[in-house]
Write an enzyme that holds these catalytic residues in place. Structure first.
Site, PDB file in Angstrom:
ATOM      1  N   SER A 173       2.190  -0.596  -0.301  1.00  0.00           N
ATOM      2  CA  SER A 173       3.673  -0.190  -0.871  1.00  0.00           C
ATOM      3  C   SER A 173       3.472   0.440  -2.126  1.00  0.00           C
ATOM      4  CB  SER A 173       4.308  -1.213  -0.776  1.00  0.00           C
ATOM      5  OG  SER A 173       4.348  -2.073  -2.013  1.00  0.00           O
ATOM      6  N   ASP A 174       4.539   1.463  -2.241  1.00  0.00           N
ATOM      7  CA  ASP A 174       4.704   1.986  -3.537  1.00  0.00           C
ATOM      8  C   ASP A 174       5.147   0.707  -4.506  1.00  0.00           C
ATOM      9  OD1 ASP A 174       4.757   3.494  -6.000  1.00  0.00           O
ATOM     10  OD2 ASP A 174       6.129   5.105  -4.898  1.00  0.00           O
TER      11      ASP A 174
END
Ligand SMILES: *[C@@H]1O[C@H](CO)[C@@H](O)[C@H](O)[C@H]1NC(C)=O
Ligand SMILES: *[C@@H]1O[C@H](CO)[C@@H](O)[C@H](O)[C@H]1NC(C)=O
Ligand SMILES: *[C@@H]1O[C@H](CO)[C@@H](O)[C@H](O)[C@H]1NC(C)=O
Ligand SMILES: *[C@@H]1O[C@H](CO)[C@@H](O)[C@H](O)[C@H]1NC(C)=O
Length: 786
Positions: free
Chosen positions: A293-294
């Site tokens: 994920s960011d």
């Protein structure tokens, strides 16, 4: 003032002791094994430590030994240690966008590693249009990254490159990308990733990551930020534009990781979308690696977007969508409860872990002593080497774009010019040159220092900084230019104007910069050259149209050696050959254009201009692909087919039938679904002669555009880049270049339902002034051989 005192003998002994300790730490400055320490009797015999076993088996063995509590703490970037199995903690987050960076917590400079080679920002390197350069940079960066890992100060998992499309010229992170063309961005991605990772799948040098998947190209505009942005994107634009670089990164670059973004796409957070993660990246493109994920984006989809009503649901929905690793603590905190509540099974967690653990094994992290491994010899001596720093200089030289050269103002002559006035807020900068996601450079050459190597420079800032709020320093600058034999103004932007979390509000030079340039232009005695440092495009129509300004050069953010490279181009040591990787729009372009409008295609009925050279046909300051040289190149097509057969899959019967099968989308002409063709490896070859009719050796980039047959109305771009190749040609000589165009990949277009098709009929190819038409025809049923 401190007085100098004679140290006591005790102090001397103490100092000697310190020196001794430093000496010891110096020469054993290598990392301890992450896991499977050969000296650890308790783990030595475990299957996951046996390098002779297949990685798959080792991963399975390891997962079988972990408890649920241990597992959830491995789902995050700051992965916990598992001391009972001899596994240390690991920080997954490192960055290497254009050199090893300390933006992520996994990498620290200092001690034996005070800095690393800082290459030009990506938008500049992209302007070289030289794929072998992109791969070479990746190789150098991964040498330095491995060396720093061996020294215990960096990780092996790098969340670079950024391969989002530069859709809107205001985007603060446009500088990090290779520009606006999907094929250029995808080729950059594949080349840089290959350079970083090396070519042995089971012995990766470092693991790269293509981010941010997908349709993420807005940071903070007019009250809309990336954490709350729902990008409304058509199936056509997703397939045709936004996903192209990611697909190329995964399929051609064999990247180890893909990062999902903060934004939503059509109402679903990308990190919680099984269609994007499981179905597209993993099943369709066959990612052989992990999805991350960011940073905090799982938290964001719960806290900021309220996409789920409980944090456990958020954890479950992300993991079930195909997320393997969370940059941020969210999954470590909530996944165990998600399992307890029955929202997630332990098998889901194990399957995520098998992707991350496999990666760590491929990186050699479970193979014992780092020094005994394939890249174990790399150390401090391999960082900032003269060869690496020379490549940073070479990359800047290749990326500099000459935009205007009125009356041959450039190159400047060292014989005729005794003094040069060097003016502007960017004229003596260092960190500005390396842009964002940078590290600590080995050394810098500022533009002023570079120019001073050729001639005597008279320096004046002109503006206190790039914001250029007042004219207090104008007079001194004007005065300098009045007395010098030539004037170089180094203007433009920096991270205070365009950055992560900061999109621009306009395209003009900030504050009173333009006024300074014009005032200097009226007063200067000799030729005036304007050099721009920026990531995004700038509307410099005023300078383009003012012939007192003889030369205009865009240097992007040219990296640690940027000033040397600029001077080498200005004084003609290097002949510029860079080309713009993005359209330079006039300021008017954005007046009524919300950054949130994602449509690539224009819509004349509601005054929507369309985006990038593929769809926007209005006025520009400089077009995509523009760039001059001190030489002149003539192109001619030496040979190319005029008819080309596309074999259609036998059991699909004829092309006519294929078209009919899927004609929901009113297709006026025939266009065959790419999945119904047999053209996987089919390419169209042409030979182009490139003649350098100038008096200087130089490099020229052939940009091959294609205009698809008419009749596909709204679904085809009016032109698109289908191949590019850079060639060096000595003055007065000619080179024949072979270009091959993968028919299904590049001559195809995407219909409104997001289906990629090869349009039959006349495709018009253009390379500079050279033109060629090729007619694509379907090979009829029965002629096909499988
Ligand atoms: C990572 O986790 C460890 C142990 O949980 C903690 O001591 C450390 O501070 C964390 N580091 C960061 C950067 O969050
Ligand atoms: C960079 O420039 C700043 C401002 O001029 C200066 O203080 C600093 O010493 C420079 N750093 C290096 C490494 O040259
Ligand atoms: C499709 O192909 C079949 C068999 O070749 C033919 O009989 C039929 O007319 C074709 N249909 C169309 C719409 O062209
Ligand atoms: C591309 O870059 C490589 C690496 O710097 C260089 O050797 C080569 O000459 C460049 N190609 C052209 C055509 O300029």
């Amino acid at each position: 003032m401190a007085s100098i005192s004679i140290p006591s003998s005790k102090t001397i002994i103490f100092l000697l002791l310190i020196l001794f300790l430093l000496g010891v730490s110096c020469c054993s400055a290598s990392r301890e094994p992450f896991a499977c320490d050969p000296n650890d009797k308790t783990t030595r015999g475990l299957s996951f430590c046996q390098t002779s076993l297949p990685i798959e088996e080792r991963v399975k063995d390891l997962i079988g030994r972990l408890t649920l509590q241990e597992k959830v703490r491995l789902l995050v970037n700051n992965a916990s240690a598992v001391p009972r199995l001899g596994i240390k903690e690991y920080e997954w987050w490192s960055e290497a966008l254009h050199g090893v960076s300390n933006v992520g917590p996994g990498t620290k400079f200092g001690g034996h590693f005070p800095g690393a080679t800082s290459f030009p920002q990506v938008i500049t390197t992209a302007a070289s249009f030289n794929a072998s350069l992109w791969e070479s940079i990746g190789r150098v960066v991964s040498d330095e990254a491995r060396a720093m890992y061996n020294g215990g100060v960096a990780g092996l998992t790098y969340w670079s490159p950024n391969v989002n499309i530069l859709r809107d010229p205001r985007w603060g992170r446009g500088q990090e990308t290779p520009g606006e063309d999907p094929v250029v961005v995808g080729t950059y991605a594949a080349s840089y990733v290959k350079g970083l990772q090396g070519n042995d799948r089971n012995r990766l040098k470092v693991a790269a990551c293509c981010k941010h998947f997908t349709a993420y190209d807005l940071d903070d505009w007019n009250g809309v930020d990336r954490f709350h942005f729902n990008a409304k994107v058509s199936k056509q634009d997703i397939e045709d534009t936004f996903n192209v670089p990611f697909r190329m990164c995964v399929k051609e670059g064999k990247v180890a990781s893909v990062m999902c973004s903060y934004n939503q796409v059509n109402g679903v957070p990308t990190c919680a979308d099984p269609n994007l993660l499981k179905k597209t990246v993993r099943a369709q493109w066959r990612l052989d690696g992990y999805i991350v994920s960011d940073c905090d984006s799982v938290g964001v989809l719960y806290d900021a977007q309220h996409y789920t009503s409980t944090p456990e649901e958020a954890a479950a929905v992300a993991i079930k969508a195909g997320l393997d690793l969370d940059c941020g603590p969210f999954l470590a905190v909530h996944s165990e409860n998600a399992v307890k509540k029955g929202l997630l099974s332990e098998i889901d967690i194990s399957s995520a872990l098998s992707n991350t653990l496999t990666m760590q094994m491929r990186l050699g992290m479970f193979d014992g002593e780092p020094s005994a491994q394939p890249y174990g010899h790399l150390g401090p001596k391999d960082v900032c080497t003269p060869a690496h720093q020379e490549l940073a200089h070479e990359a800047a030289v290749q990326g500099i774009v000459l935009l205007k050269n009125h009356g041959h103002s450039l190159p400047l002559s060292t014989h005729r010019l005794r003094t040069v006035a060097v003016i502007g807020p960017n004229s003596d900068v260092n960190v500005t040159m390396i842009g964002n996601y940078a590290g600590v450079a080995c050394a810098y050459t500022t533009p002023l220092q570079g120019i001073s190597r050729y001639t005597r420079a008279i320096h004046q800032q002109g503006c206190a900084d790039v914001a250029c709020k007042d004219d207090k320093l104008f007079n001194a600058a004007i005065d300098a230019s009045r007395h010098a034999d030539a004037t170089v103004l180094v203007m433009g932007l920096d991270q205070s104007i365009e950055a992560e979390s900061k999109d621009r509000t306009g395209l003009l030079l900030p504050g009173r910069q333009q006024e300074l340039v014009s005032k200097v232009a009226s007063a200067a005695k000799g030729p005036i050259i304007l050099v721009l440092l920026s990531g995004g495009p700038i509307d410099v129509s005023f300078a383009k149209n003012d012939n007192r300004i003889g030369g205009l050069v865009w240097a992007g953010y040219p990296g640690q050696a940027g000033g040397a490279a600029i001077a080498d181009v200005l004084f003609g040591k290097h002949n510029p050959g860079g080309k713009l990787p993005m359209t330079w729009y006039p300021q008017d372009y954005i007046t009524n254009l919300p950054m949130t409008a994602m449509d690539m295609r224009s819509s004349p009925s509601n005054n929507y201009p369309g985006r990038t050279y593929r769809f926007y046909e209005g006025p520009v300051v400089y077009p995509f692909g523009y760039g001059l040289s001190y030489s002149k190149f003539l192109l001619s097509i030496a040979s190319a087919p005029t008819v080309f057969s596309v074999p259609v899959d036998g059991h699909r019967k004829t092309a006519q039938n294929t078209t009919t099968l899927t004609s929901k989308t009113t297709i006026s002409d025939k266009a065959i679904r790419v999945t119904h063709t047999r053209c996987n490896k089919l390419s169209l070859g042409l030979h182009v002669d490139v003649k350098n009719v100038g008096s200087r050796d130089g490099s020229h980039t052939l940009l091959v555009f294609s205009t698809p047959p008419t009749g596909h109305g709204h679904w085809a771009p009016h032109k698109q880049l289908v191949a590019f190749q850079k060639v060096r040609v000595a003055a007065g000589s000619q080179q024949r270049v072979r270009i091959s165009i993968h028919v299904c990949k590049y001559l195809s277009v995407v219909d409104r339902s997001g289906i990629r098709r090869v349009p039959l009929g006349q495709h018009n190819l253009h390379i500079g002034d050279a033109r060629h038409s090729v007619s694509l025809q379907a090979a009829t049923f029965g002629v096909i051989k499988s």
